[in-house]
Design an enzyme around this catalytic site. Structure first.
Site, PDB file in Angstrom:
ATOM      1  N   GLU A  29       0.836  -1.195   0.000  1.00  0.00           N
ATOM      2  CA  GLU A  29       0.000   0.000   0.000  1.00  0.00           C
ATOM      3  C   GLU A  29       0.879   1.256   0.000  1.00  0.00           C
ATOM      4  O   GLU A  29       1.690   1.456   0.897  1.00  0.00           O
ATOM      5  CB  GLU A  29      -0.904  -0.010   1.230  1.00  0.00           C
ATOM      6  N   GLU A  60      -4.457  -6.498   2.911  1.00  0.00           N
ATOM      7  CA  GLU A  60      -3.239  -7.239   3.238  1.00  0.00           C
ATOM      8  C   GLU A  60      -3.323  -8.709   2.848  1.00  0.00           C
ATOM      9  O   GLU A  60      -2.343  -9.292   2.372  1.00  0.00           O
ATOM     10  CB  GLU A  60      -2.937  -7.107   4.735  1.00  0.00           C
ATOM     11  N   GLN A  82       2.104  -2.060   5.804  1.00  0.00           N
ATOM     12  CA  GLN A  82       2.346  -0.652   6.106  1.00  0.00           C
ATOM     13  C   GLN A  82       2.654  -0.394   7.574  1.00  0.00           C
ATOM     14  O   GLN A  82       3.556   0.375   7.910  1.00  0.00           O
ATOM     15  CB  GLN A  82       1.144   0.171   5.650  1.00  0.00           C
ATOM     16  N   PHE A  83       1.912  -1.033   8.473  1.00  0.00           N
ATOM     17  CA  PHE A  83       2.175  -0.968   9.902  1.00  0.00           C
ATOM     18  C   PHE A  83       1.999  -2.358  10.489  1.00  0.00           C
ATOM     19  O   PHE A  83       1.206  -3.173   9.997  1.00  0.00           O
ATOM     20  CB  PHE A  83       1.228   0.009  10.610  1.00  0.00           C
ATOM     21  N   PHE A  86      -1.316  -4.066  11.023  1.00  0.00           N
ATOM     22  CA  PHE A  86      -2.109  -4.368   9.828  1.00  0.00           C
ATOM     23  C   PHE A  86      -1.845  -5.768   9.289  1.00  0.00           C
ATOM     24  O   PHE A  86      -2.470  -6.193   8.317  1.00  0.00           O
ATOM     25  CB  PHE A  86      -1.802  -3.359   8.712  1.00  0.00           C
ATOM     26  N   TYR A  88      -2.438  -8.622  10.645  1.00  0.00           N
ATOM     27  CA  TYR A  88      -3.341  -9.688  11.073  1.00  0.00           C
ATOM     28  C   TYR A  88      -4.341 -10.123  10.000  1.00  0.00           C
ATOM     29  O   TYR A  88      -4.640 -11.324   9.907  1.00  0.00           O
ATOM     30  CB  TYR A  88      -4.039  -9.291  12.375  1.00  0.00           C
ATOM     31  N   HIS A 129      -0.713   0.693  15.341  1.00  0.00           N
ATOM     32  CA  HIS A 129       0.454   1.156  14.593  1.00  0.00           C
ATOM     33  C   HIS A 129       1.761   0.969  15.362  1.00  0.00           C
ATOM     34  O   HIS A 129       2.797   1.450  14.915  1.00  0.00           O
ATOM     35  CB  HIS A 129       0.300   2.644  14.246  1.00  0.00           C
TER      36      HIS A 129
END
Length: 325
Positions: A29, A60, A82-83, A86, A88, A129
């Site tokens: 992303e 994701e 991205q973090f 994210f 999961y 995050h």
């Protein structure tokens, strides 16, 4: 030597990998036109085109699923999550497909996929995050799990991960992205990325750590000198496979061990480290193996994260406890 920030070292490492192998793809992303939220992929789409640096939908599971298909067709996808929090939604694809397909096919199918995950706290971010999900993936057989802690390792380890024929989960300490150090971009003599490294030698206690807390532990070792204590800092670098011989060699020599990571202590990766060290070094230990990490709570709002993250005082307290036995 070239002075690079950790984020830039990752960028240069991926650039080199893409130059060396046209089958290397970057996907995730905002990795293309934006260059990633941390600018780790900045400039790569401009130089290699949209067919090799791909801006994906916000999905994701779709990113990892697509990467698996690409890997089966001979490509080497490098996926950015991205973090950390994210990842999961992608856990199903990573755990049930990416990790298991090589064994399921008796080695006939290889999945050279790298899953890059910016990890940990310390940047004042919002919920989801600032997490440390490494224990989920070290528990998943079939995945290599590595964590860089400095620019030099970032540059070499990302290239080694991309070249590896096994799936690799690659953790990047986001609060260290902007810290700079010398990087030998011309060297071809690299430490294998599944080997631990002693980053500070000591004689009285071993600090086992990785990723964002390596720098913190180095600060602890320096502070402990004032009390006449010599602390060794071992950067694990690879969590699975674990360089157990390097770990046990250090602990047997120092006789004491403190494990440090940002993730919650309860059932964290440090629990495995403590158990293995106790099994292997029982007769040379002068004190129980102690752990320092986060409490068993969700990661707090940014105003409270300094109370959550292991800091110099909390680690020194554990060191004091180890010497008190």
């Amino acid at each position: 030597m070239t002075v690079l920030a950790l984020a830039k070292a990752l960028n240069e490492g991926m650039r080199k990998a893409m130059e060396d192998d046209p089958k290397v793809l970057i996907m995730g992303e905002d990795v293309g036109k934006l260059g990633g939220v941390f600018r780790v992929t900045d400039g790569l789409q401009k130089d290699f085109g949209e067919q090799r640096v791909i801006d994906t939908p916000l999905a994701e599971s779709g990113i990892i699923g697509t990467a698996i298909g690409l890997a089966l067709r001979g490509y080497r996808p490098v996926c950015e999550i991205q973090f950390d929090g994210f990842v999961y939604p992608a856990a199903d694809q990573i755990i049930t497909q990416l990790a298991k397909m090589p064994l399921r096919s008796l080695g006939k199918l290889r999945l050279p996929v790298v899953v890059r995950i910016p990890c940990g706290g310390g940047i004042g971010a919002v919920e989801h995050h600032s997490e440390s999900p490494e224990a989920y993936f070290t528990h998943t057989a079939g995945l290599r799990v590595v964590a860089c802690s400095n620019p030099a390792d970032a540059y070499t380890m990302i290239q080694q991960a991309i070249r590896c024929d096994d799936p690799v989960v690659f953790f990047e300490p986001k609060r260290r992205y902007w810290e700079k150090a010398d990087v030998d971009v011309d060297s071809t003599s690299w430490t294998p990325f599944d080997e631990a490294r002693v980053v500070r030698q000591g004689a009285d206690l071993t600090l086992l750590t990785y990723g964002p807390t390596v720098k913190t532990c180095l600060e602890v070792a320096k502070a402990a000198e004032d009390d006449g204590r010599s602390l060794e800092v071992l950067d694990l670098r690879s969590l699975n496979p674990l360089d157990l011989p390097k770990v046990t060699e250090s602990v047997r020599r120092t006789g004491r061990c403190v494990v440090v990571h940002e993730a919650p202590v309860y059932n964290g990766f440090g629990a495995e480290l403590a158990a293995r060290v106790t099994e292997e070094c029982f007769y040379t230990l002068e004190a129980p193996v102690l752990r320092v990490g986060g409490p068993s709570t969700p990661y707090p709002p940014s105003k409270l994260e300094d109370h959550y993250l292991p800091d110099l005082d909390r680690i020194l307290y554990a060191v004091d406890r180890a010497f008190a036995f």
